[in-house]
Design an enzyme around this catalytic site. Sequence first.
Site, PDB file in Angstrom:
ATOM      1  N   HIS A 154      -9.238  -4.780  10.662  1.00  0.00           N
ATOM      2  CA  HIS A 154      -9.975  -4.608   9.410  1.00  0.00           C
ATOM      3  C   HIS A 154     -11.231  -3.778   9.626  1.00  0.00           C
ATOM      4  O   HIS A 154     -12.131  -3.805   8.810  1.00  0.00           O
ATOM      5  CB  HIS A 154     -10.376  -5.971   8.831  1.00  0.00           C
ATOM      6  CG  HIS A 154      -9.223  -6.841   8.469  1.00  0.00           C
ATOM      7  ND1 HIS A 154      -8.482  -7.518   9.397  1.00  0.00           N
ATOM      8  CD2 HIS A 154      -8.678  -7.148   7.269  1.00  0.00           C
ATOM      9  CE1 HIS A 154      -7.535  -8.214   8.793  1.00  0.00           C
ATOM     10  NE2 HIS A 154      -7.612  -8.000   7.503  1.00  0.00           N
ATOM     11  N   GLU A 183       0.850  -1.197   0.000  1.00  0.00           N
ATOM     12  CA  GLU A 183       0.000   0.000   0.000  1.00  0.00           C
ATOM     13  C   GLU A 183       0.885   1.245   0.000  1.00  0.00           C
ATOM     14  O   GLU A 183       0.612   2.222  -0.683  1.00  0.00           O
ATOM     15  CB  GLU A 183      -0.915   0.008   1.234  1.00  0.00           C
ATOM     16  CG  GLU A 183      -2.149  -0.859   1.117  1.00  0.00           C
ATOM     17  CD  GLU A 183      -1.848  -2.341   1.236  1.00  0.00           C
ATOM     18  OE1 GLU A 183      -0.732  -2.695   1.674  1.00  0.00           O
ATOM     19  OE2 GLU A 183      -2.731  -3.141   0.897  1.00  0.00           O
TER      20      GLU A 183
END
Lengths: 462, 410
Positions: A264, A195
């Site tokens: 998450h 990322e």
Amino acid sequence: MSVEILMPALSPTMEEGTLAKWLKSEGDKVAPGDILAEIETDKATMEVEAVDEGTIAKILVSEGSEGVKVNAVIAMLAEDGEDLNAVASAGPSAAPAPTSVEASEAAPVADVNVGHNMPPAADVLSDPDIPEGTDFTTTTVRDALRDAMAEEMRRDETVFVMGEEVAQYQGAYKVTRELLQEFGDRRVVDTPITEHGFAGLGVGAAYADLKPIVEFMTFNFAMQAIDHIINSAAKTLYMSGGQMGCSIVFRGPNGAASRVGAQHSHDYATWYGNVPGLKVIAPYDAADAKGLLKAAIRDPNPVVFLEHELLYGESFEVPDMDDFVLPIGKAKVRREGTDVTLVALSRMVGYALEAADILAQEGISAEVIDLRSVRPLDKETVIESVKKTNRVVACEEGWGTYGIGAEIAAICVDEAFDYLDAPPARVHQKDVPLPYAGNLEALSLPNTNDIVEAAKKVCYSK
Amino acid sequence: MPIKINFPTPSARPGETPDFSRYDFPEPGALPVPPLDITAEDTLEYANSLIRVLDDDGNAVGPWADYLGEEGNDDVLLEGLRDMLKMRAIDARMLNAQRQGKTTFYLQCTGEEAIGCAFQRQLNKGDMNFPTYRQQSLLVAGGYPLKDLFGQYYQNENDPLGGRQLPTLHSAKDYGFFTISGNLGTQYVQAVGWAMAAALTGTDNIAAAWIGDGATAASDYHSAMVTAAVYKPPVILNVVNNQWAISSFNGIAGGTAATFANRGVGYGIPSIRVDGNDFLAVLAATKWATERTRNSHGPVVIEWVTYRVAAHSTSDDASAYRPKDEADAWPLGDPVERLKQYLIQRGKWSEDRHKQGEAEIMDEVIAVQKESEALGTFINPQYLSPSAIFEGVYEEMPEHLKRQRQEMGA
């Protein structure tokens, strides 16, 4: 003209030091680069070099002196042709050189900012008119986002999408469905699992005038990329004196999904909402998802677009218009009411609407405001509503501390204090990392009932 | 038996004799010029050795000198020498100016002037450097106005960035010089993204990423290497190995385990290692690298081996952690002296003309500096318009910033 030799600073934080030793005496000629003296701080020793040519007329601070202030005149230098005695007796100029702090204090001092810290919406934003007779298509949020990207990619060939699994796999949540087939692998780019790395690639591509849409599998993983989002994308236009802007969209699911644990499920709205230079959007329904994503792609600034995994599969009516673009920074009144204002965003809008139904059965008329945009924030719509209802409940999915609810409460107190009949209330997640087990997860997250209870509390109703 | 691990220490600390025996540099001219489409694996020899052109007697020798040809003619090299002298003059003046409190902070690039000054000569209009704070020589060689440079050092009305950025973190889009990032490394992977975009938009422009030996430990470096190997965009991945990251010698960043160029081979990127103090070697290697990338052969890694002669910055005292005379013991010498020697050897320069040239350049720099100082410095700062605070946050100024500006009376 005589030259003042000043006590040098080893670093911006140094305030004083010891003049350890003079290596030149009065009457000595010096050239640029000659070492005049040695000074010491607690950290280091350094040599003072001459900058200008001349003759030392007077030494004002003798060697061994401690606590010599930075920028104090330590010696006078006579330039060629000047009379040494005259320079020596004249001494340093009467007015000491002002430090930068004093100089800035001399500047006009601003009044304390009152309630103007958060970006409000522009004054005249409004949604586009939807012509009478327009058809509406029932669309999932997932497909609305996809359609927005596809339409913008057709319209502007500099737009492209990149991220993990966006091409062949069609997106981890299938938001990029069929984009690879239509636009090919130059514009729908699978990236390595970094990322940090691909956010940096996207920012670099934006600097070269492409318009990247960077998909994160979840904004939790974008923690790695936050350096590029904030330190580069949000700040470079400013730091470069307006030379290098960054038109880019960072998008993906944000906040709690279902049974995916602490790493998450984090809601980042307030993190990004804190940063000047960014725009931050968090839509609720499919029409807003489409109209606001199209606006985000066209925006010349970096935009953080926070989606919600649990909304992807939900269907809403989307107007069947050629170019449905919504203004960024305009909240939407989703339900009108008179007794209490429920301010919400993203998935919490759904809960707020449910809560309004329940409250209606109990005789409480709730107005529901969908913020849609976190930065800029549509303060006017909130204030206008609170002036009418005199009560406000701010609802967010993430942690409450320093949260969006805190901002809404501060704005209401700042700008509508006299209209409030109760302290603003906040609904948010419990202050714990999100647990995994089903019942614990449910207990941690805010829900419809929490909103109902908070609304009743501010209405002093049992 | 307990298991041993390693905590690297440099070969010499203050008071000890400088020792560069870990380096075994080849003779100048030893390496051939590889084909532009060479594979990563075939560059292994180049990654572990050193491309050199100038020998100890000031002669240009070997295949890289021939390859450079007319691009290294006397006029070019005289100009290069002047650029380096100008850079050195600015460094000297700014160090002193900082010591006098006229600016808060400065970073010298002494000893590394050849890298930026020669590299910049091989770039085209529209190419983009993504530099670190020690590549100001790219700007100087690129003809960036001294007035703008000093304006930013002193944060007065000549500052092209309007007082919004640190003195040494320049931005000059028109000069192919991307905004320097204060948090090290970010520019490396951004350069890869920029190069991808340059290729996708159909230009023949290339990007040059810059990083120091120390910051190769940052994750940006590794994601840049991976993505450059994957997408093969036109980017030159420069590592300036100047031996020191403040007080950490390059072994702290893994520099004694393998050369920095060697790492590039592991990522599958052709990689070369070059004498960064040899102006002709820098010029020749950059010619090869730019031709390669411009002709779609993909990225290339260049490790420039050099030595940071000055302290890390004006806030640093290098004598606290390395021998004072270490720079004198550096086996690759001084870039200015070496080019000077070559030009004297060629009969195009002399000690006298050098002295005269130095003085002329110093006068030029001082004149611009004094003009800038007259407008304001850190000691006697020029009052910049408060409205500058609010410009450039967004492409268009939003309402709340207009309101804050109004409240400030600007």
